[in-house]
Structure formats: structure tokens, C-alpha cells
Design a protein around this motif. Structure first.
Motif, mmCIF file in Angstrom:
data_model
loop_
_atom_site.group_PDB
_atom_site.id
_atom_site.type_symbol
_atom_site.label_atom_id
_atom_site.label_comp_id
_atom_site.label_asym_id
_atom_site.label_seq_id
_atom_site.Cartn_x
_atom_site.Cartn_y
_atom_site.Cartn_z
ATOM 1 N N HIS A 83 -6.987 -7.248 -0.641
ATOM 2 C CA HIS A 83 -6.294 -6.986 0.599
ATOM 3 C C HIS A 83 -6.555 -5.474 1.049
ATOM 4 C CE1 HIS A 83 -2.754 -5.807 3.178
ATOM 5 N NE2 HIS A 83 -3.228 -6.982 3.784
ATOM 6 N N ALA A 84 -6.894 -5.275 2.165
ATOM 7 C CA ALA A 84 -7.135 -4.116 2.735
ATOM 8 C C ALA A 84 -5.925 -3.609 3.959
ATOM 9 C CB ALA A 84 -8.629 -3.817 3.278
ATOM 10 N N LEU B 269 -10.594 -11.318 -4.471
ATOM 11 C CA LEU B 269 -9.860 -11.609 -3.198
ATOM 12 C C LEU B 269 -9.224 -10.223 -3.189
ATOM 13 C CD1 LEU B 269 -9.637 -12.977 -0.808
ATOM 14 C CD2 LEU B 269 -7.493 -14.079 -1.860
ATOM 15 N N THR C 179 -6.450 -0.685 -0.835
ATOM 16 C CA THR C 179 -6.860 -1.799 -1.286
ATOM 17 C C THR C 179 -6.258 -2.555 -2.333
ATOM 18 O OG1 THR C 179 -8.653 -0.509 -2.397
ATOM 19 C CG2 THR C 179 -9.536 -1.526 -0.413
ATOM 20 N N ILE C 180 -6.043 -3.583 -2.289
ATOM 21 C CA ILE C 180 -5.330 -4.342 -3.520
ATOM 22 C C ILE C 180 -5.962 -5.590 -4.033
ATOM 23 C CG2 ILE C 180 -3.184 -5.436 -3.908
ATOM 24 C CD1 ILE C 180 -1.755 -3.470 -2.573
ATOM 25 N N THR C 181 -6.029 -5.727 -5.247
ATOM 26 C CA THR C 181 -6.868 -7.141 -5.567
ATOM 27 C C THR C 181 -5.598 -7.990 -5.685
ATOM 28 O OG1 THR C 181 -7.839 -5.817 -7.154
ATOM 29 C CG2 THR C 181 -8.302 -7.914 -7.341
ATOM 30 N N VAL C 182 -5.994 -9.228 -4.897
ATOM 31 C CA VAL C 182 -4.944 -10.340 -4.861
ATOM 32 C C VAL C 182 -5.367 -11.317 -5.821
ATOM 33 C CG1 VAL C 182 -3.783 -11.981 -3.312
ATOM 34 C CG2 VAL C 182 -4.476 -9.585 -2.465
ATOM 35 N N GLU C 183 -6.341 -11.710 -5.818
ATOM 36 C CA GLU C 183 -6.723 -13.012 -6.695
ATOM 37 C C GLU C 183 -8.033 -12.580 -7.484
ATOM 38 O OE1 GLU C 183 -5.599 -15.902 -8.398
ATOM 39 O OE2 GLU C 183 -5.017 -16.847 -6.522
ATOM 40 N N THR C 184 -8.241 -13.042 -8.734
ATOM 41 C CA THR C 184 -9.389 -12.929 -9.682
ATOM 42 C C THR C 184 -10.017 -14.161 -9.653
ATOM 43 O OG1 THR C 184 -8.192 -13.087 -11.497
ATOM 44 C CG2 THR C 184 -8.745 -10.792 -10.653
ATOM 45 N N THR D 24 -6.909 -1.759 -7.209
ATOM 46 C CA THR D 24 -5.731 -1.691 -6.794
ATOM 47 C C THR D 24 -4.875 -0.221 -6.681
ATOM 48 O OG1 THR D 24 -5.164 -3.770 -8.103
ATOM 49 C CG2 THR D 24 -3.607 -2.724 -7.456
ATOM 50 N N ALA E 64 1.600 -9.077 -5.795
ATOM 51 C CA ALA E 64 0.765 -9.664 -4.490
ATOM 52 C C ALA E 64 0.040 -10.815 -4.907
ATOM 53 C CB ALA E 64 -0.584 -8.524 -4.646
ATOM 54 N N ASN E 65 -0.200 -11.294 -6.200
ATOM 55 C CA ASN E 65 -0.835 -12.548 -6.291
ATOM 56 C C ASN E 65 0.442 -13.546 -6.210
ATOM 57 O OD1 ASN E 65 -1.414 -14.769 -8.796
ATOM 58 N ND2 ASN E 65 -3.320 -13.757 -7.936
ATOM 59 N N SER F 278 -6.559 -7.182 6.327
ATOM 60 C CA SER F 278 -7.617 -8.209 6.213
ATOM 61 C C SER F 278 -7.621 -8.741 4.666
ATOM 62 C CB SER F 278 -8.898 -7.541 6.697
ATOM 63 O OG SER F 278 -9.446 -6.830 6.225
ATOM 64 N N LEU F 279 -8.142 -9.925 4.456
ATOM 65 C CA LEU F 279 -8.364 -10.521 3.251
ATOM 66 C C LEU F 279 -9.796 -10.730 3.162
ATOM 67 C CD1 LEU F 279 -5.481 -12.841 2.460
ATOM 68 C CD2 LEU F 279 -6.184 -10.978 0.820
ATOM 69 N N PHE F 280 -10.488 -10.156 1.882
ATOM 70 C CA PHE F 280 -11.930 -10.506 1.908
ATOM 71 C C PHE F 280 -12.377 -10.360 0.183
ATOM 72 C CE2 PHE F 280 -12.771 -6.053 0.906
ATOM 73 C CZ PHE F 280 -11.865 -5.436 1.397
ATOM 74 N N ASN F 281 -13.621 -11.116 0.201
ATOM 75 C CA ASN F 281 -13.826 -11.219 -1.144
ATOM 76 C C ASN F 281 -14.945 -9.875 -1.459
ATOM 77 O OD1 ASN F 281 -12.932 -13.647 -2.611
ATOM 78 N ND2 ASN F 281 -14.168 -14.705 -0.781
ATOM 79 N N HIS G 260 0.823 -1.233 -0.048
ATOM 80 C CA HIS G 260 0.267 -0.149 -0.167
ATOM 81 C C HIS G 260 0.784 1.447 -0.144
ATOM 82 C CE1 HIS G 260 -3.538 -2.168 0.700
ATOM 83 N NE2 HIS G 260 -3.138 -3.159 1.347
ATOM 84 N N ASN H 218 -8.355 -2.931 -11.580
ATOM 85 C CA ASN H 218 -7.230 -1.990 -11.554
ATOM 86 C C ASN H 218 -7.670 -0.920 -10.784
ATOM 87 O OD1 ASN H 218 -5.190 -3.236 -13.093
ATOM 88 N ND2 ASN H 218 -5.185 -1.831 -14.809
ATOM 89 N N VAL I 107 -11.310 -18.575 1.821
ATOM 90 C CA VAL I 107 -10.527 -17.968 0.598
ATOM 91 C C VAL I 107 -9.142 -18.452 0.774
ATOM 92 C CG1 VAL I 107 -11.813 -15.672 0.736
ATOM 93 C CG2 VAL I 107 -9.740 -15.855 1.999
ATOM 94 N N PRO J 206 -0.807 -0.672 -11.274
ATOM 95 C CA PRO J 206 -1.584 -1.565 -10.801
ATOM 96 C C PRO J 206 -1.413 -2.913 -11.169
ATOM 97 C CG PRO J 206 -2.973 0.169 -11.311
ATOM 98 C CD PRO J 206 -1.597 0.396 -12.164
ATOM 99 N N HIS K 173 -0.510 -5.861 -8.822
ATOM 100 C CA HIS K 173 -1.290 -7.075 -8.826
ATOM 101 C C HIS K 173 -0.557 -8.385 -8.938
ATOM 102 C CE1 HIS K 173 -4.454 -10.041 -9.458
ATOM 103 N NE2 HIS K 173 -3.736 -10.072 -10.496
ATOM 104 N N VAL L 145 -6.884 -13.250 10.007
ATOM 105 C CA VAL L 145 -7.050 -12.173 8.651
ATOM 106 C C VAL L 145 -7.578 -13.016 7.626
ATOM 107 C CG1 VAL L 145 -5.499 -10.610 7.528
ATOM 108 C CG2 VAL L 145 -4.871 -11.339 10.098
ATOM 109 N N VAL L 146 -7.411 -13.964 7.381
ATOM 110 C CA VAL L 146 -7.893 -14.546 6.217
ATOM 111 C C VAL L 146 -9.042 -15.518 6.432
ATOM 112 C CG1 VAL L 146 -7.430 -16.322 4.295
ATOM 113 C CG2 VAL L 146 -5.466 -14.878 5.596
ATOM 114 N N PRO L 147 -10.259 -15.195 5.870
ATOM 115 C CA PRO L 147 -11.502 -15.978 6.184
ATOM 116 C C PRO L 147 -11.258 -17.418 5.717
ATOM 117 C CG PRO L 147 -11.946 -13.858 4.762
ATOM 118 C CD PRO L 147 -10.641 -13.800 4.933
#
Lengths: 97, 135, 162
Positions: free
Chosen positions: C133-134, C131, C120-125, C115, B90-91, C93-96, B41, C112, B114, B83, B87, B109-111
Motif C-alpha cells: 500500500h502506498a 501486496l 509504503t506498507i506491506t499488506v500481504e505476502t 514497511t 494492515a494485514n 493505491s495497492l499494488f504488487n 503511514h 520489513n 489483488v 514494522p 504489517h 485503488v485496488v487492481p
């Protein structure tokens, strides 16, 4: 005013370089390299204004392209251990578990 | 020097100086944050606010010339690739099993739904193995 | 084929714009490199499959970019405050995030945008959700993300089938 920009870019790049050396993980380093590259693009552009040589912007444009491709190439290499075409990349990942 | 020029040069001063401040804030965050996920971030600040404001200030200085066209091109390019690169990093970290640090309350932190793909939790050490040789 | 030629013309216009010189040798080199690029693009089959055509209305897209710029400014300010605070208070946190875009282009735009906003960042599509991350609980604002989602979808459905 471009002195301000160049100076702060220099400070930013030095700080990012510390993170690049400290790590601790591979992904920290890749992130630092990417941020360093963005700063380099801006640095080349700003110094082009500072030295009144607008041709520098072409170099900045090229550097932005190379930086992006380089980051993705590093990540691809460390995930798949190969840079070529791999049609069964997904299978590799599933079988590796 | 007309009023218009003064306003333009003042605006470009403001935008370049505030862009510089955001750059240094972002770099501070990259140094200061505790784990990889939060550093993402901080790097996003450098990519968005720092780069955007600096390029905007330079474009105001240049006026309507070829130089501005190149600056806009650099800006658009950074806007698309920044971005995407973030991404990708991060991925890659997520797939390799890296997870963000929890806060002090110990809340997960992770549900539970997921954690996918389920990969071994070790960090880059396991990347040194040759994945392709196992197939 | 028409799109391939259009891409070639666009590339050549870009060449002229970036070089700014009109000597025969340089223009010849430009034509040559555009032709090579078109040949490579043709060989890759870029225009054979439709990834999602840019049919979005320009006006709506520009409005969206303006809105996005304001959002980016706001979240930049928020993340800057987190960085400069005397004691770090992160609630990662990670959330959908559910997505409602149909085309790939819309999904790319939404991911995009997520991100690009710091915090907030998109981790997985995945299909139907990203998914994300915040950094803090403030950044993990589902309402703001849902608003962004509906705005991106609104651009997409401008022309019916996007």
C-alpha cells in the motif's frame, strides 16, 4: 533537553489518545494503541534521563516487549476469536465465507 | 569541556529536538488523515523517525556505558517489531475487507487481480460473529 | 544442538549485560532462566527446521542498513510534507511488488524494509510478490522498490545458498 523530549512525547500521546477514542474502526484503535505503546517506551526512557534514574531503561525494554506481544494478541483474538493453538485456522477462514 | 564534548552535545540536541518535531508531525497525521490506511503511514513516522532520532540523541548523551547498550537494544527491538506490528494491523484490516479510500478522480485503488482473499466487505461488525462455530 | 547451546550462551551474555551485577544469587537465577528458555526452545523444535540461516555478510548488511537509513530519512521528509500540506492530496493505491529473494529471512528483510519506510506498507505476502500500500504516487515508485529488492537479494546471495 529531555524536557523537550518528554513534553513533545506527552503532546503526541494525548493526540494519539484522541484517535484511540475516536476510532472509528477497530484497526484504527489497535494502531493507536501500538503507537501509544511506542511513545510510552520512549517516554519512560526519556524520563529516566530527566530524573537521572537510568534503571528506567530496563522498564522501557520490558514495555517494548509487552507492547509488541499485546498488539499481536489483540489482532489474533479479533481475527480468530481464540488465543490458543488452532491448527485449522485457515480452514476456518475459508469455511466462514 | 573540550570541543569534542560540545560537538556531541550539540548533535544530541539537534537529534532530540528534530525527533520531537517528527513525533508531533506523526501525531498530527494520525489525527488529520481521513482513513485507516493513510494513518498507518503517519504512525510509521512516529515509529521510525521519532523513535530513532530520540534514541540516537539519548545514546549520544549517555556516552559509552551500559545505558547505551540498553538504548541500542531498545532501538534494535523497535526496529524489528515496529514494522511487524504495522504489517499485522494492515494485514488484519485487509483480510477483514477494509480498502483504502479512492482519490477524487474516482480511479479504482485496488487492481482487479489483488482482491484476495474475497471476504465480506463489512468492517468489524462481522468480526463479532464466532468464526469457529461455522465449521 | 550446537545452535541451541550457542543460543543459551548468547542469552546468558545478554543477562550479564543487562543486569550488570555479579552476585551468586543473580547469576544462578540467570543460569536457571536461560536453561528454561533453552528447554522451551528445544520443545518447540526451533532448531529442527531451517528457516534460513543468517549467512549474510556483516559488511554488506551494514552497508545496506546505512542505505536504508538514508531512504527512511528521505521518505520521512516526503510524508511529513504530505501531512503538513495545507490541503491533503493523497493518491492511495495497492499494488504488487515482485520479489526475488529465495530464503524466508531475505523476504522478511525486504518486507520489513518496505514497511519501515513511511509511505509504503506491506499488506500481504504471497509467493513471488508483496501486496503493498502506498500513500501517494511519489511513494509508489516501482524503480526505488526494485532497487531495494535487488539490494536485499545481493546480501542474500553472498554465500551461494542462503
Amino acid at each position: 533537553m529531555f524536557e523537550v523530549a518528554v513534553l513533545s512525547l506527552f503532546i503526541t500521546m494525548v493526540l494519539v489518545l484522541f484517535r484511540l477514542i475516536a476510532g472509528p474502526t477497530l484497526y484504527d484503535r489497535v494502531l493507536a494503541v501500538n503507537t501509544f505503546g511506542t511513545c510510552t517506551v520512549l517516554f519512560i526512557g526519556a524520563s529516566g534521563f530527566l530524573f537521572e534514574r537510568p534503571e528506567f531503561l530496563d522498564i522501557a525494554l520490558i514495555y517494548a516487549l509487552i507492547n509488541f506481544v499485546g498488539t499481536l494478541a489483540i489482532l489474533k483474538f479479533f481475527r480468530y476469536r481464540a488465543l490458543g493453538d488452532q491448527p485449522n485456522i485457515k480452514d476456518n477462514r475459508e469455511n466462514a465465507q | 569541556m573540550s570541543i569534542f564534548d560540545i560537538v556531541i552535545s550539540g548533535l544530541s540536541w539537534i537529534s532530540i529536538v528534530s525527533g520531537s518535531i517528527f513525533l508531533i508531525i506523526g501525531a498530527t497525521g494520525i489525527i488529520r488523515f481521513p482513513d485507516f490506511w493513510s494513518r498507518l503511514h503517519a504512525a510509521a513516522i512516529v515509529d521510525s523517525a521519532g523513535a530513532g532520532l530520540l534514541l540516537f540523541g539519548m545514546a549520544l548523551q549517555a556516552g559509552l556505558t551500559f545505558v547505551t547498550v540498553k538504548l541500542v537494544l531498545i532501538g534494535v527491538f523497535l526496529l524489528i517489531t515496529g514494522p511487524t506490528a504495522t504489517h499485522a494491523v494492515a494485514n488484519a484490516a485487509f483480510v477483514s475487507g477494509s480498502r483504502p479510500l479512492g482519490d477524487k478522480s474516482g480511479k479504482p485503488v485496488v487492481p482487479a487481480d489483488v482482491i484476495d482473499p474475497p471476504l465480506p466487505p463489512e468492517m468489524p461488525t462481522n468480526l463479532s460473529e464466532d468464526l469457529t462455530s461455522k465449521t | 544442538m550446537v545452535r541451541l547451546l550457542a543460543m543459551g550462551l548468547g542469552l546468558f551474555a545478554l543477562w550479564l549485560l543487562l543486569s550488570g551485577l555479579f552476585k551468586p544469587l543473580l547469576i544462578g537465577l540467570g543460569v536457571l532462566s536461560c536453561a528454561i528458555t533453552m528447554a522451551i526452545a528445544h520443545r518447540m523444535g526451533i532448531f529442527k527446521r531451517t528457516v534460513g540461516t543468517p549467512r549474510q555478510s556483516v559488511v554488506k548488511f551494514t552497508t545496506y542498513l546505512g542505505w536504508l537509513a538514508i531512504e527512511i530519512a528521505k521518505s520521512n521528509w516526503a510524508v511529513s510534507k504530505v501531512i503538513l500540506a495545507r490541503s491533503l492530496s493523497l493518491q492511495q493505491s495497492l499494488f504488487n511488488v515482485p520479489t526475488s529473494q529465495q530464503s524466508d529471512l531475505g523476504k522478511v528483510l525486504f518486507a520489513n524494509s518496505i514497511t519501515l519506510t513511511p509511505g509504503t506498507i506491506t499488506v500481504e505476502t504471497e509467493d513471488g510478490s508483496f501486496l503493498t500500500h502506498a500513500l501517494t504516487d511519489d511513494a509508489a515508485d516501482m524503480d526505488a522498490l526494485a532497487e531495494m529488492d535487488s539490494r536485499v537479494t545481493a546480501i542474500e546471495h553472498q554465500d551461494g545458498d542462503a
